[in-house]
Design an enzyme around this catalytic site. Sequence first.
Site, PDB file in Angstrom:
ATOM      1  N   LYS A  36       0.840  -1.205   0.000  1.00  0.00           N
ATOM      2  CA  LYS A  36       0.000   0.000   0.000  1.00  0.00           C
ATOM      3  C   LYS A  36       0.875   1.256   0.000  1.00  0.00           C
ATOM      4  O   LYS A  36       2.072   1.184   0.294  1.00  0.00           O
ATOM      5  CB  LYS A  36      -0.914  -0.016   1.226  1.00  0.00           C
ATOM      6  CG  LYS A  36      -0.168   0.015   2.564  1.00  0.00           C
ATOM      7  CD  LYS A  36      -1.098  -0.212   3.748  1.00  0.00           C
ATOM      8  CE  LYS A  36      -0.328  -0.262   5.057  1.00  0.00           C
ATOM      9  NZ  LYS A  36      -1.208  -0.607   6.204  1.00  0.00           N
ATOM     10  N   TYR A 268      15.014  30.472   6.571  1.00  0.00           N
ATOM     11  CA  TYR A 268      13.918  31.281   7.133  1.00  0.00           C
ATOM     12  C   TYR A 268      14.022  31.447   8.646  1.00  0.00           C
ATOM     13  O   TYR A 268      14.285  30.486   9.368  1.00  0.00           O
ATOM     14  CB  TYR A 268      12.575  30.607   6.850  1.00  0.00           C
ATOM     15  CG  TYR A 268      12.150  30.637   5.403  1.00  0.00           C
ATOM     16  CD1 TYR A 268      12.167  31.819   4.664  1.00  0.00           C
ATOM     17  CD2 TYR A 268      11.706  29.475   4.788  1.00  0.00           C
ATOM     18  CE1 TYR A 268      11.755  31.832   3.331  1.00  0.00           C
ATOM     19  CE2 TYR A 268      11.291  29.475   3.461  1.00  0.00           C
ATOM     20  CZ  TYR A 268      11.314  30.665   2.738  1.00  0.00           C
ATOM     21  OH  TYR A 268      10.915  30.659   1.448  1.00  0.00           O
TER      22      TYR A 268
HETATM   23  C1  LIG Z   1      -0.512  -1.590   6.946  1.00  0.00           C
HETATM   24  C2  LIG Z   1      -1.087  -2.844   7.380  1.00  0.00           C
HETATM   25  C3  LIG Z   1      -0.291  -3.990   7.514  1.00  0.00           C
HETATM   26  C4  LIG Z   1       1.213  -3.968   7.428  1.00  0.00           C
HETATM   27  O1  LIG Z   1       1.693  -3.360   8.604  1.00  0.00           O
HETATM   28  P1  LIG Z   1       3.257  -3.271   8.908  1.00  0.00           P
HETATM   29  O2  LIG Z   1       3.334  -2.766  10.291  1.00  0.00           O
HETATM   30  O3  LIG Z   1       3.819  -2.315   7.917  1.00  0.00           O
HETATM   31  O4  LIG Z   1       3.792  -4.641   8.745  1.00  0.00           O
HETATM   32  C5  LIG Z   1      -0.906  -5.201   7.772  1.00  0.00           C
HETATM   33  N1  LIG Z   1      -2.252  -5.263   7.930  1.00  0.00           N
HETATM   34  C6  LIG Z   1      -3.042  -4.169   7.862  1.00  0.00           C
HETATM   35  C7  LIG Z   1      -4.506  -4.301   8.055  1.00  0.00           C
HETATM   36  C8  LIG Z   1      -2.494  -2.911   7.603  1.00  0.00           C
HETATM   37  O5  LIG Z   1      -3.277  -1.842   7.536  1.00  0.00           O
END
Ligand SMILES: *Cc1c(COP(=O)(O)O)cnc(C)c1O
Length: 376
Positions: A36, A268
């Site tokens: 993702k 800045y």
């Molecule tokens: C993002 C996510 C993961 C992966 O999590 P990590 O901590 O990056 O391993 C797994 N399951 C769900 C439902 C998530 O939202």
Amino acid sequence: MTQHHVIADIDLGKLSKNVETLKQQVNGAALMAVVKANAYGHGLIQSAQAAKRGGADWLATALLSESIELRDAGVSGPILCWLNTPDDEFAQCVAKDIDLGVNSVETLNSISAAAKTVGKTARVHVKVDTGLGRNGVTLNDLPDLISALKSAQNQGNVNVVGVMSHFAYADEPSNSTIGEQISNFKIAVDALTDANFELAVKHLSNSAATLGLPHTYYNLVRPGVAIYGISPGPEVGEAPQHGLQPVMRLRAPIVLLKRVPAGTGVSYAHQYHTTTETTLALIPAGYADGIPRSASNKGPIQISGKRFKVAGRVCMDQFVVDIGDTEAKLGDYAVLFGDPADGEPGLNEWAQAADTINYEIVTRIGPRVHRNYLNG
Ligand SMILES: *Cc1c(COP(=O)(O)O)cnc(C)c1O
């Protein structure tokens, strides 16, 4: 210079190796690589393919658009997408054989309707809230969802193939909520099994659980951050302790060097003043590229093999480093983070400097940053 000043070197060979390493540690469970958010900033398609080369059995995304992008790039094999809403357009996903997480009767109805239009059966994973208090159906609402799933399955619109949940505290392996979530998960699994659904996959383990909680593997683990060689948290241990190597290295060239006197105000609001005559190096990377402004005066930088900090504010497109009398020339690269094993600043140092977590730094690396893929 090219159009892109900031470069993220993405070592796809290391990504594949990390997946391979994790697979060897999960007692025969299948592995779902979470890609993702543009593969945590590493580039969706290339990372997904590298994960598959490393032996990932499944891929997962949060959004439908991300899963569709994978299919459109020709990525085959099982894909799960779980952050689904009743308003999502599921038809394309069903047509492209993307498995869907289902968290409510409303979402299920929308998935069923789409499946009917497409003339295919949608494969769904029931997403249960076992105690995270975020996405997922509560155990209280599960019976209603089960009834709706039964009728949708009888009509041939959906096929329940899996059950999943997510931990609140997997990065604290001794936290008491872990046991509670495991018992609640069992209640959900039993309820679905009693309703005669054949659950091909049961999954609860994110990276932290994959690295630290072997009793939560079931037959599928679901790591994200770990496949990029990043530790999910200090209690789980540093990535190298688990044989994982950082995949991303972030660097940008020096585009201006100037000698200035003591007392020069930098960037800045002059949050930094030089204390002696010194050399300032201008680095064309800023918060629009994902360099956190909260790391002003703190973010670690390596130039000519030596360690410095951002001097003054991180701006939208640039920041400055006070390199003293260190030898450097235009075009030399400043490394923001890379592999601490090679002496480079680590991602975790940036997370600390910016008062955030390593996940946030990599996922925010923006579209102006060129991904330079290595060992693909
Ligand atoms: C993002 C996510 C993961 C992966 O999590 P990590 O901590 O990056 O391993 C797994 N399951 C769900 C439902 C998530 O939202």
